[in-house]
Design a protein around this motif. Structure first.
Motif, PDB file in Angstrom:
ATOM      1  N   THR A 167       0.929  -1.063   0.000  1.00  0.00           N
ATOM      2  CA  THR A 167      -0.036  -0.011  -0.100  1.00  0.00           C
ATOM      3  C   THR A 167       0.794   1.270  -0.130  1.00  0.00           C
ATOM      4  N   TYR A 168       0.303   2.403  -0.373  1.00  0.00           N
ATOM      5  CA  TYR A 168       1.027   3.748  -0.540  1.00  0.00           C
ATOM      6  C   TYR A 168       1.887   3.786   0.933  1.00  0.00           C
ATOM      7  N   TRP A 169       1.185   3.612   2.104  1.00  0.00           N
ATOM      8  CA  TRP A 169       1.887   3.974   3.302  1.00  0.00           C
ATOM      9  C   TRP A 169       2.906   2.971   3.576  1.00  0.00           C
ATOM     10  N   GLU A 170       2.889   1.888   3.399  1.00  0.00           N
ATOM     11  CA  GLU A 170       3.955   0.988   3.334  1.00  0.00           C
ATOM     12  C   GLU A 170       5.032   1.076   2.785  1.00  0.00           C
ATOM     13  N   VAL A 171       5.000   1.578   1.554  1.00  0.00           N
ATOM     14  CA  VAL A 171       6.122   2.198   0.643  1.00  0.00           C
ATOM     15  C   VAL A 171       6.716   3.026   1.384  1.00  0.00           C
ATOM     16  N   ILE A 172       6.271   4.032   2.002  1.00  0.00           N
ATOM     17  CA  ILE A 172       6.708   5.238   2.574  1.00  0.00           C
ATOM     18  C   ILE A 172       7.682   4.561   3.780  1.00  0.00           C
TER      19      ILE A 172
ATOM     20  N   ALA B 113      11.722  -3.558   2.664  1.00  0.00           N
ATOM     21  CA  ALA B 113      11.475  -4.862   3.136  1.00  0.00           C
ATOM     22  C   ALA B 113      10.143  -5.396   2.222  1.00  0.00           C
ATOM     23  N   LEU B 114      10.018  -6.786   2.322  1.00  0.00           N
ATOM     24  CA  LEU B 114       9.103  -7.651   1.651  1.00  0.00           C
ATOM     25  C   LEU B 114       7.830  -7.119   2.193  1.00  0.00           C
ATOM     26  N   PRO B 115       6.930  -7.114   1.219  1.00  0.00           N
ATOM     27  CA  PRO B 115       5.358  -6.707   1.736  1.00  0.00           C
ATOM     28  C   PRO B 115       4.955  -7.315   2.525  1.00  0.00           C
ATOM     29  N   SER B 116       4.228  -6.784   3.784  1.00  0.00           N
ATOM     30  CA  SER B 116       3.693  -7.624   5.012  1.00  0.00           C
ATOM     31  C   SER B 116       2.584  -8.293   4.518  1.00  0.00           C
TER      32      SER B 116
ATOM     33  N   LEU C 205      -3.004  -7.239  -4.486  1.00  0.00           N
ATOM     34  CA  LEU C 205      -3.047  -6.903  -6.024  1.00  0.00           C
ATOM     35  C   LEU C 205      -3.705  -5.698  -6.581  1.00  0.00           C
ATOM     36  N   GLU C 206      -3.979  -4.950  -5.390  1.00  0.00           N
ATOM     37  CA  GLU C 206      -4.973  -3.761  -5.798  1.00  0.00           C
ATOM     38  C   GLU C 206      -4.285  -2.478  -6.897  1.00  0.00           C
ATOM     39  N   ASN C 207      -3.116  -2.348  -6.617  1.00  0.00           N
ATOM     40  CA  ASN C 207      -2.231  -1.614  -7.253  1.00  0.00           C
ATOM     41  C   ASN C 207      -2.468  -1.919  -8.817  1.00  0.00           C
ATOM     42  N   PHE C 208      -2.175  -3.284  -8.963  1.00  0.00           N
ATOM     43  CA  PHE C 208      -2.515  -3.983 -10.483  1.00  0.00           C
ATOM     44  C   PHE C 208      -3.399  -3.754 -11.043  1.00  0.00           C
ATOM     45  N   THR C 209      -4.502  -3.969 -10.260  1.00  0.00           N
ATOM     46  CA  THR C 209      -6.050  -3.775 -10.924  1.00  0.00           C
ATOM     47  C   THR C 209      -6.186  -2.372 -11.170  1.00  0.00           C
ATOM     48  N   GLU C 210      -5.742  -1.507 -10.361  1.00  0.00           N
ATOM     49  CA  GLU C 210      -6.092  -0.105 -10.747  1.00  0.00           C
ATOM     50  C   GLU C 210      -5.170   0.394 -11.930  1.00  0.00           C
ATOM     51  N   ALA C 211      -3.952   0.121 -11.902  1.00  0.00           N
ATOM     52  CA  ALA C 211      -3.051   0.379 -13.133  1.00  0.00           C
ATOM     53  C   ALA C 211      -3.492  -0.202 -14.300  1.00  0.00           C
ATOM     54  N   PHE C 212      -3.937  -1.595 -14.237  1.00  0.00           N
ATOM     55  CA  PHE C 212      -4.501  -2.062 -15.184  1.00  0.00           C
ATOM     56  C   PHE C 212      -5.676  -1.652 -16.173  1.00  0.00           C
TER      57      PHE C 212
ATOM     58  N   SER D 269       0.526   7.766 -18.105  1.00  0.00           N
ATOM     59  CA  SER D 269      -0.292   7.417 -17.061  1.00  0.00           C
ATOM     60  C   SER D 269       0.560   7.715 -15.698  1.00  0.00           C
ATOM     61  N   ILE D 270       1.923   7.397 -15.849  1.00  0.00           N
ATOM     62  CA  ILE D 270       2.688   7.448 -14.440  1.00  0.00           C
ATOM     63  C   ILE D 270       2.763   9.043 -14.413  1.00  0.00           C
ATOM     64  N   GLY D 271       2.955   9.981 -15.058  1.00  0.00           N
ATOM     65  CA  GLY D 271       3.130  11.598 -15.194  1.00  0.00           C
ATOM     66  C   GLY D 271       1.793  11.813 -14.216  1.00  0.00           C
ATOM     67  N   ALA D 272       0.725  10.978 -14.438  1.00  0.00           N
ATOM     68  CA  ALA D 272      -0.557  11.370 -13.748  1.00  0.00           C
ATOM     69  C   ALA D 272      -0.384  11.528 -12.194  1.00  0.00           C
ATOM     70  N   TYR D 273       0.258  10.330 -11.839  1.00  0.00           N
ATOM     71  CA  TYR D 273       0.605  10.020 -10.296  1.00  0.00           C
ATOM     72  C   TYR D 273       1.972   9.946  -9.991  1.00  0.00           C
ATOM     73  N   THR D 274       2.478  11.172 -10.093  1.00  0.00           N
ATOM     74  CA  THR D 274       3.999  11.191  -9.705  1.00  0.00           C
ATOM     75  C   THR D 274       4.459  10.621  -8.586  1.00  0.00           C
ATOM     76  N   SER D 275       3.730  10.833  -7.333  1.00  0.00           N
ATOM     77  CA  SER D 275       4.363  10.519  -6.231  1.00  0.00           C
ATOM     78  C   SER D 275       3.715   9.052  -5.433  1.00  0.00           C
ATOM     79  N   LYS D 276       2.441   8.667  -6.308  1.00  0.00           N
ATOM     80  CA  LYS D 276       2.111   7.449  -5.702  1.00  0.00           C
ATOM     81  C   LYS D 276       2.848   6.322  -6.196  1.00  0.00           C
ATOM     82  N   TRP D 277       3.991   5.883  -5.509  1.00  0.00           N
ATOM     83  CA  TRP D 277       4.867   5.039  -5.897  1.00  0.00           C
ATOM     84  C   TRP D 277       4.373   3.840  -5.970  1.00  0.00           C
ATOM     85  N   ASN D 278       3.485   3.081  -4.959  1.00  0.00           N
ATOM     86  CA  ASN D 278       2.845   1.872  -5.313  1.00  0.00           C
ATOM     87  C   ASN D 278       2.121   1.759  -6.732  1.00  0.00           C
TER      88      ASN D 278
END
Lengths: 289, 283
Positions: B44-49, B54-57, B61-68, B239-248
């Motif tokens: 999630t966004y906060w975990e990236v920050i 670390a490995l994801p706790s 797959l939410e990021n992928f469905t949204e990006a897809f 598409s990445i240009g649209a959310y520059t700081s949402k690294w997830n």
């Protein structure tokens, strides 16, 4: 043998037609536009002689772009070729560790430059970036890679090299494998040590690979666009613009196609001169065996 | 065995062990950026920050469905595959045939054609981009995949001709002659006898051109524009240009864009490595 002319024409003509229409004519047009004040839209434009070139050599943003482009070229050419030769020599063994390393170093080569640039712009962030997180573990204060344009350019050069190193390494490995094993053995019998063998035998016999790679890396550096475009967009205030970026901006951002053509023509002439010099230098050093 | 020899042997063994360890370590460090991209795409966004390394706790797959959905990945792939495939096929076809004729016919005109074909080898595509916009619009090809296809055909003709002429030179003319005596015409001789022999060279051309065209950014951005579809690179850039700081989300896009090409590479590693050089370096 007698050949039917129609067959020859059918085989050779399509390629030459496409090449002429989509390469040679645009190249000629680039030359032509560089002497005009065409804006890319209007039908009317004037021949203005060498005005574009005169203006170009008074344009501070051109000199800055030239400097940025040369820095990127020098750093990437050095990394590609010095590290490329080193890795090829070290990893040219038949064992699993070396095979793994070669595959790993090649992976970034297949990635798109845009993807690579996004990953690294996260890694080199000042706050929360990976490099600074790791440095923080050792108690080292965070580094700001964007503090001066030159730092940013140096860092971008490293990123470009990370992206492309695999290709150069693979070409060096292939050249290395063309060197007959007997030569190495003979030198070893004659008592040459590893360093001597490298400088006296390996390096001279790698010259064909060095020719290909130095020309490829030099041309690649001079026309750099993608990584800089994604990471800084040329900013702040054009301080990190390469020649290609400057030319594209003039052509599409300011609609100064004539001026933009002059910029890109200078780049093209630079590439030709550098390649010719380079090929003549390295060709002379290629040895027969 | 004397102790001296024994010492040298074991010494060498330890040396080899550490060398292998260092080799693997270097390779692992080299891949850290990719590790970062992969692990963070499942967070999630906060975990990236909070814990970027670390490995994801609890992998999501939410990021992928949204990006897809947001990036319309499938259509980007469609465009990229179509353009890469047709451009590479066109280049292989037009340059292998032309190279064959100019190498086999020993006359002045063909010598001229050879030199003429090599003019473009030093011209970076960006030199012809601006004027191509003029020529392509005159032909009605601007903002179409066809325009990009033709642009690549012109831009990389020199490179592929250079690869093929070198290779065809090494194929004995006696092969052509015997087929000629059997009554085959030039077109038949080329496609039945010569073209299959060019395989190593074709592999080099396909991989080199395929990688360049698939990863190209500047040319599709201007030639396809915003109407004729987007390739993976230009689409991801937008598409990445649209959310520059949402690294997830950035990383999910990065992974979606890269998985197929990396998978292709991992499956065909040998072809990639040998193919890249088989036609280029004498061996």
């Amino acid at each position: 043998m007698k050949h039917k002319k129609t067959h020859d024409i059918l085989l050779a003509a399509p390629g030459y037609l496409i090449y002429t229409v989509f390469m040679i004519i645009p190249l000629g047009l680039c030359l032509f536009y560089s002497f005009t004040n065409w804006d890319g839209i209007s039908k009317n434009y004037k021949m203005i002689g060498f005005k574009n070139f005169v203006r170009l050599f008074q344009d501070a943003s051109f000199y800055n772009a030239l400097k940025v482009t040369l820095i990127i070229t020098v750093i990437t050419v050095l990394i590609y070729n010095v590290l490329g030769v080193f890795l090829a020599v070290v990893l040219n063994r038949k064992n699993r560790a070396c095979a793994f390393a070669k595959s790993a170093i090649f992976v970034p080569t297949v990635l798109s430059s845009v993807v690579v640039a996004f990953i690294w712009s996260y890694i080199m962030q000042k706050d929360g970036g990976i490099i600074n997180t790791i440095l923080g573990v050792f108690g080292i204060p965070p580094v700001d890679f964007y503090d001066t344009p030159m730092h940013t350019i140096a860092m971008i050069s490293v990123i470009i090299s990370w992206n492309g190193l695999g290709l150069f390494m693979v070409i060096y490995v292939a050249t290395l494998n063309t060197i007959p094993q007997e030569l190495m053995e003979a030198a070893e019998v004659d008592g040459a040590n590893g360093v001597q063998r490298f400088f006296r035998i390996t390096l001279p016999l790698m010259m064909p690979g060095i020719t290909i790679n130095s020309v490829l890396s030099m041309a690649g550096g001079l026309k750099q666009y993608d990584h800089v475009k994604v990471i800084t967009g040329g900013g702040p205030g054009g301080a990190t613009q390469t020649i290609t970026l400057l030319s594209v901006e003039k052509a599409f951002g300011y609609n100064r196609r004539g001026y933009s053509s002059a910029i890109i023509l200078v780049l093209f002439i630079m590439i030709v001169i550098v390649s010719v010099i380079q090929i003549s230098i390295t060709k002379k050093r290629e040895v027969e065996y | 065995m004397s102790t001296l020899v024994k010492k040298r042997l074991t010494g060498k063994k330890i040396g080899r062990g550490t060398r292998n360890l260092l080799t693997v370590l270097f390779a692992v460090i080299y891949l850290i950026p990719l590790y970062v991209a992969v692990v963070n795409s499942f967070k999630t966004y906060w975990e990236v920050i909070k814990s970027p390394l670390a490995l994801p706790s609890s992998p999501t797959l939410e990021n992928f469905t949204e990006a897809f959905h947001a990036s319309n990945i499938l259509s980007l792939y469609g465009t990229s595959i179509l353009i890469t495939f047709t451009s590479v096929a066109l280049l292989v076809l037009i340059s292998s045939t032309a190279a064959y004729i100019i190498i086999r016919r020993k006359n002045r005109f063909c010598k001229f054609l050879y030199g003429y074909a090599l003019i473009g080898i030093m011209v970076p595509p960006v030199v012809t981009l601006v004027p191509s916009i003029k020529t392509l619009s005159m032909l009605g090809l601007m903002y179409t995949p066809w325009g990009l296809l033709m642009f690549y055909g012109g831009a990389y003709f020199s490179t592929t001709i250079f690869l093929y002429t070198g290779f065809i030179n090494s194929i004995p003319v006696t092969l052509d002659e015997s087929a000629y005596i059997d009554g085959a015409g030039t077109i038949r001789i080329f496609f039945r006898i010569i073209f299959p022999l060019l395989k190593p060279c074709t592999a080099t051309a396909v991989i080199l051109m395929g990688m360049w065209i698939w990863n190209d950014f500047l040319n599709p951005m201007y030639i396809l524009g915003s109407t004729a579809g987007k390739t993976i690179t230009t689409g991801i850039y937008n598409s990445i240009g649209a959310y520059t700081s949402k690294w997830n989300l950035v990383f999910a896009n990065v992974i979606l864009a890269s998985v197929p090409i990396v998978a292709l590479y991992l499956c065909m590693q040998k072809q990639f490595m040998t193919g890249l050089t088989a036609g280029a370096v004498k061996g």
